[in-house]
Design an enzyme around this catalytic site. Structure first.
Site, mmCIF file in Angstrom:
data_model
loop_
_atom_site.group_PDB
_atom_site.id
_atom_site.type_symbol
_atom_site.label_atom_id
_atom_site.label_comp_id
_atom_site.label_asym_id
_atom_site.label_seq_id
_atom_site.Cartn_x
_atom_site.Cartn_y
_atom_site.Cartn_z
ATOM 1 C CG HIS A 17 44.248 12.805 11.646
ATOM 2 N ND1 HIS A 17 45.264 11.904 11.847
ATOM 3 C CD2 HIS A 17 43.583 12.353 10.562
ATOM 4 C CE1 HIS A 17 45.202 10.945 10.935
ATOM 5 N NE2 HIS A 17 44.202 11.195 10.140
ATOM 6 C CE LYS A 41 43.768 2.321 6.831
ATOM 7 N NZ LYS A 41 43.858 3.780 6.965
ATOM 8 N NE ARG A 90 45.092 12.904 3.158
ATOM 9 C CZ ARG A 90 45.550 11.700 3.381
ATOM 10 N NH1 ARG A 90 46.689 11.549 3.999
ATOM 11 N NH2 ARG A 90 44.875 10.641 2.983
ATOM 12 C CB SER A 128 48.468 7.308 10.146
ATOM 13 O OG SER A 128 47.510 8.239 10.572
HETATM 14 N N1 COA Z 1 45.572 14.810 7.672
HETATM 15 C C1 COA Z 1 46.489 13.852 7.660
HETATM 16 N N2 COA Z 1 46.239 12.577 7.340
HETATM 17 C C2 COA Z 1 44.988 12.271 7.020
HETATM 18 C C3 COA Z 1 43.956 13.226 7.012
HETATM 19 C C4 COA Z 1 44.299 14.551 7.361
HETATM 20 N N3 COA Z 1 43.400 15.531 7.367
HETATM 21 N N4 COA Z 1 42.836 12.612 6.632
HETATM 22 C C5 COA Z 1 43.140 11.329 6.416
HETATM 23 N N5 COA Z 1 44.438 11.110 6.656
HETATM 24 C C6 COA Z 1 45.179 9.870 6.492
HETATM 25 C C7 COA Z 1 44.982 8.890 7.595
HETATM 26 O O1 COA Z 1 45.946 9.037 8.585
HETATM 27 C C8 COA Z 1 45.130 7.559 6.871
HETATM 28 O O2 COA Z 1 46.478 7.251 6.730
HETATM 29 P P1 COA Z 1 46.958 5.751 6.512
HETATM 30 O O3 COA Z 1 46.179 5.151 5.385
HETATM 31 O O4 COA Z 1 48.366 5.953 6.220
HETATM 32 O O5 COA Z 1 46.674 5.050 7.800
HETATM 33 C C9 COA Z 1 44.624 7.832 5.481
HETATM 34 O O6 COA Z 1 44.688 9.234 5.312
HETATM 35 C C10 COA Z 1 43.243 7.364 5.281
HETATM 36 O O7 COA Z 1 42.491 7.888 6.329
HETATM 37 P P2 COA Z 1 40.980 7.721 6.371
HETATM 38 O O8 COA Z 1 40.397 7.934 5.033
HETATM 39 O O9 COA Z 1 40.469 8.564 7.475
HETATM 40 O O10 COA Z 1 40.820 6.174 6.627
HETATM 41 P P3 COA Z 1 40.679 5.425 7.921
HETATM 42 O O11 COA Z 1 40.979 4.026 7.639
HETATM 43 O O12 COA Z 1 41.490 6.023 9.012
HETATM 44 O O13 COA Z 1 39.127 5.577 8.285
HETATM 45 C C11 COA Z 1 36.720 5.240 7.859
HETATM 46 C C12 COA Z 1 38.130 5.366 7.290
HETATM 47 C C13 COA Z 1 36.689 5.021 9.354
HETATM 48 C C14 COA Z 1 35.968 6.520 7.587
HETATM 49 C C15 COA Z 1 36.072 4.103 7.058
HETATM 50 O O14 COA Z 1 36.960 3.001 6.996
HETATM 51 C C16 COA Z 1 34.788 3.612 7.658
HETATM 52 O O15 COA Z 1 33.801 4.308 7.617
HETATM 53 N N6 COA Z 1 34.804 2.378 8.199
HETATM 54 C C17 COA Z 1 33.659 1.788 8.856
HETATM 55 C C18 COA Z 1 32.973 0.740 7.968
HETATM 56 C C19 COA Z 1 31.954 1.391 7.078
HETATM 57 O O16 COA Z 1 31.048 2.063 7.520
HETATM 58 N N7 COA Z 1 32.107 1.162 5.780
HETATM 59 C C20 COA Z 1 31.243 1.720 4.769
HETATM 60 C C21 COA Z 1 31.862 2.998 4.197
HETATM 61 S S1 COA Z 1 30.933 3.579 2.794
#
Ligand code: COA
Length: 165
Positions: A17, A41, A90, A128
């Protein structure tokens, strides 16, 4: 002014991140780390704890702001007057999923674009939950998260009795 939102749960923030935040801070005038208060989560760290951890490790980047949000990402993007949503990629599978989300988000807020950011190859296996799991077994996680976050994660798992060793 170009404003990018980098959204996520960040439970906790990883070096993967951090790489995206640093690279984006060179490209955009302002990078808002959108910290999702993600009830789906059941995060280990509170919003305040996650915010303080991110603040600490980004304190040397002047154009980064950390702002918690609830609800729809695109609503938050409009409130923040953001031009862009940043999503780290990724794997190829992740791209397919993110592309669908980007299309849905474009329907909700046509004036905001999604940009995909290839992650650092060194962190393509990091998430994470993987870091939390390795830490719970007492494994070494400092390659995956900044040192200050590693310390807090070991301590939090111990406090909550979630250690598996
Ligand atoms: N390096 C390391 N880890 C990464 C990464 C990176 N560059 N990018 C993502 N990850 C990991 C995260 O740590 C996370 O790990 P985990 O599942 O073990 O916790 C996983 O990949 C997924 O991360 P991410 O895709 O960023 O999901 P998130 O739950 O943290 O966030 C949102 C997702 C916030 C973008 C999405 O849930 C959202 O938009 N929510 C709001 C509601 C909404 O608008 N919904 C409509 C969407 S169309």
């Amino acid at each position: 002014m170009s404003i990018a939102i980098y959204p996520g749960t960040f439970d906790p923030l990883t070096r993967g991140h951090l790489y995206v935040i640093r690279r984006a801070s060179v490209i955009f005038d302002k990078v808002v780390v959108g910290l999702l208060n993600n009830s789906a989560k059941n995060p280990l760290f509170s919003v305040e704890e996650r915010m303080n951890m991110i603040k600490e490790v980004t304190s040397d980047i002047p154009n980064v702001e950390i702002i918690p949000f609830n609800g729809l990402l695109m609503q938050f993007a409009i409130e923040q007057k953001a031009n862009v949503i940043l999503r780290g990629i990724r794997t190829g599978g992740e791209f397919e999923f993110e592309l669908m989300n980007a299309h849905a988000n474009k329907k909700i807020a046509p004036e905001v674009d999604t940009l995909f950011f290839p992650c650092d190859i060194n962190y393509s296996c990091v998430s994470s939950s993987m870091v939390r799991d390795v830490a719970a077994y007492g494994g070494e996680i400092r390659d995956f998260v900044p040192d200050s976050i590693a310390k807090k994660l070991y301590r939090k798992l111990k406090e909550k009795g979630l250690n598996k060793v």
